[in-house]
Motif scaffolding. Structure first.
Motif, PDB file in Angstrom:
ATOM      1  N   PHE A  93      52.008   5.002  39.789  1.00 43.46           N
ATOM      2  CA  PHE A  93      53.247   4.253  39.984  1.00 43.46           C
ATOM      3  C   PHE A  93      53.888   3.818  38.681  1.00 43.46           C
ATOM      4  O   PHE A  93      55.005   3.342  38.671  1.00 43.46           O
ATOM      5  N   MET A  94      53.151   3.977  37.597  1.00 43.96           N
ATOM      6  CA  MET A  94      53.678   3.577  36.297  1.00 43.96           C
ATOM      7  C   MET A  94      53.521   4.730  35.317  1.00 43.96           C
ATOM      8  O   MET A  94      52.525   5.442  35.351  1.00 43.96           O
ATOM      9  N   ASP A  95      54.503   4.866  34.462  1.00 45.61           N
ATOM     10  CA  ASP A  95      54.376   5.881  33.425  1.00 45.61           C
ATOM     11  C   ASP A  95      53.709   5.268  32.190  1.00 45.61           C
ATOM     12  O   ASP A  95      53.316   4.098  32.200  1.00 45.61           O
ATOM     13  N   LYS A  96      53.567   6.062  31.155  1.00 45.14           N
ATOM     14  CA  LYS A  96      52.871   5.603  29.946  1.00 45.14           C
ATOM     15  C   LYS A  96      53.580   4.446  29.257  1.00 45.14           C
ATOM     16  O   LYS A  96      52.965   3.666  28.543  1.00 45.14           O
ATOM     17  N   ASP A  97      54.880   4.345  29.477  1.00 44.89           N
ATOM     18  CA  ASP A  97      55.654   3.271  28.853  1.00 44.89           C
ATOM     19  C   ASP A  97      55.608   1.974  29.654  1.00 44.89           C
ATOM     20  O   ASP A  97      56.166   0.962  29.242  1.00 44.89           O
ATOM     21  N   LYS A 102      59.223   1.887  41.803  1.00 46.22           N
ATOM     22  CA  LYS A 102      59.233   1.107  43.041  1.00 46.22           C
ATOM     23  C   LYS A 102      59.343   2.005  44.269  1.00 46.22           C
ATOM     24  O   LYS A 102      58.632   1.807  45.258  1.00 46.22           O
ATOM     25  N   GLU A 103      60.208   2.991  44.236  1.00 48.07           N
ATOM     26  CA  GLU A 103      60.431   3.873  45.385  1.00 48.07           C
ATOM     27  C   GLU A 103      59.163   4.653  45.740  1.00 48.07           C
ATOM     28  O   GLU A 103      58.812   4.798  46.909  1.00 48.07           O
ATOM     29  N   LYS A 104      58.499   5.169  44.740  1.00 46.72           N
ATOM     30  CA  LYS A 104      57.258   5.925  44.947  1.00 46.72           C
ATOM     31  C   LYS A 104      56.182   5.032  45.552  1.00 46.72           C
ATOM     32  O   LYS A 104      55.458   5.429  46.462  1.00 46.72           O
TER      33      LYS A 104
END
Length: 145
Positions: A93-97, A102-104
């Protein structure tokens, strides 16, 4: 002789204190059914759940074969819960940054909830098919709001 007496006394003390610590010798049937977790709310929504159905059925007079079939349905439901999460791929649900998608997240959690609700609905159908017509009517009258 003295050491045997001390050992026996120690065992008796530990056993007695354990019985008191864990609320005495209550069996499952004698548990307080109104006991809920502190963070859970009491409400009418819980009356329609599978938990309420099972608690009501546990007070009914069913045959041993009916109990066996209901137990199998509930064990299958429990197994399905584990399989739902086991077979589910890990969704990031979160990328490296550190950006949150939220949608996913909502889509993934909604699909899990839908799968579990469908599994519970099938379990309720199976349980009701195990009961006789008079038992179903009795169950309906007991859980009716």
């Amino acid at each position: 002789m003295r050491t045997k007496f001390l050992k026996l006394s120690l065992v008796a003390m530990v056993a007695t204190s354990s019985v008191y610590a864990f609320g005495g010798a209550k069996s499952f049937g004698e548990c307080d059914r109104e006991h809920i977790m502190p963070f859970m709310k009491k409400g009418d929504v819980a009356n329609n759940g599978i938990k309420e159905i099972m608690m009501t059925i546990s007070d009914m007079d069913l045959s041993k074969s009916q109990w066996r079939e209901i137990r199998k349905v509930m064990l299958d439901l429990k197994e399905q819960r584990f399989d739902t999460f086991k077979d589910k791929e890990n969704v990031v649900f979160m990328d490296k940054d550190g950006n949150f998608d939220k949608e996913k997240f909502i889509k993934d959690r909604t699909s899990i909830s839908k799968d579990m609700i469908e599994a519970q609905a099938k379990a309720v159908e199976k349980i009701l098919s195990i009961l006789s017509e008079t038992q179903r009517k009795t169950l309906a009258s007991k859980i009716a709001i």
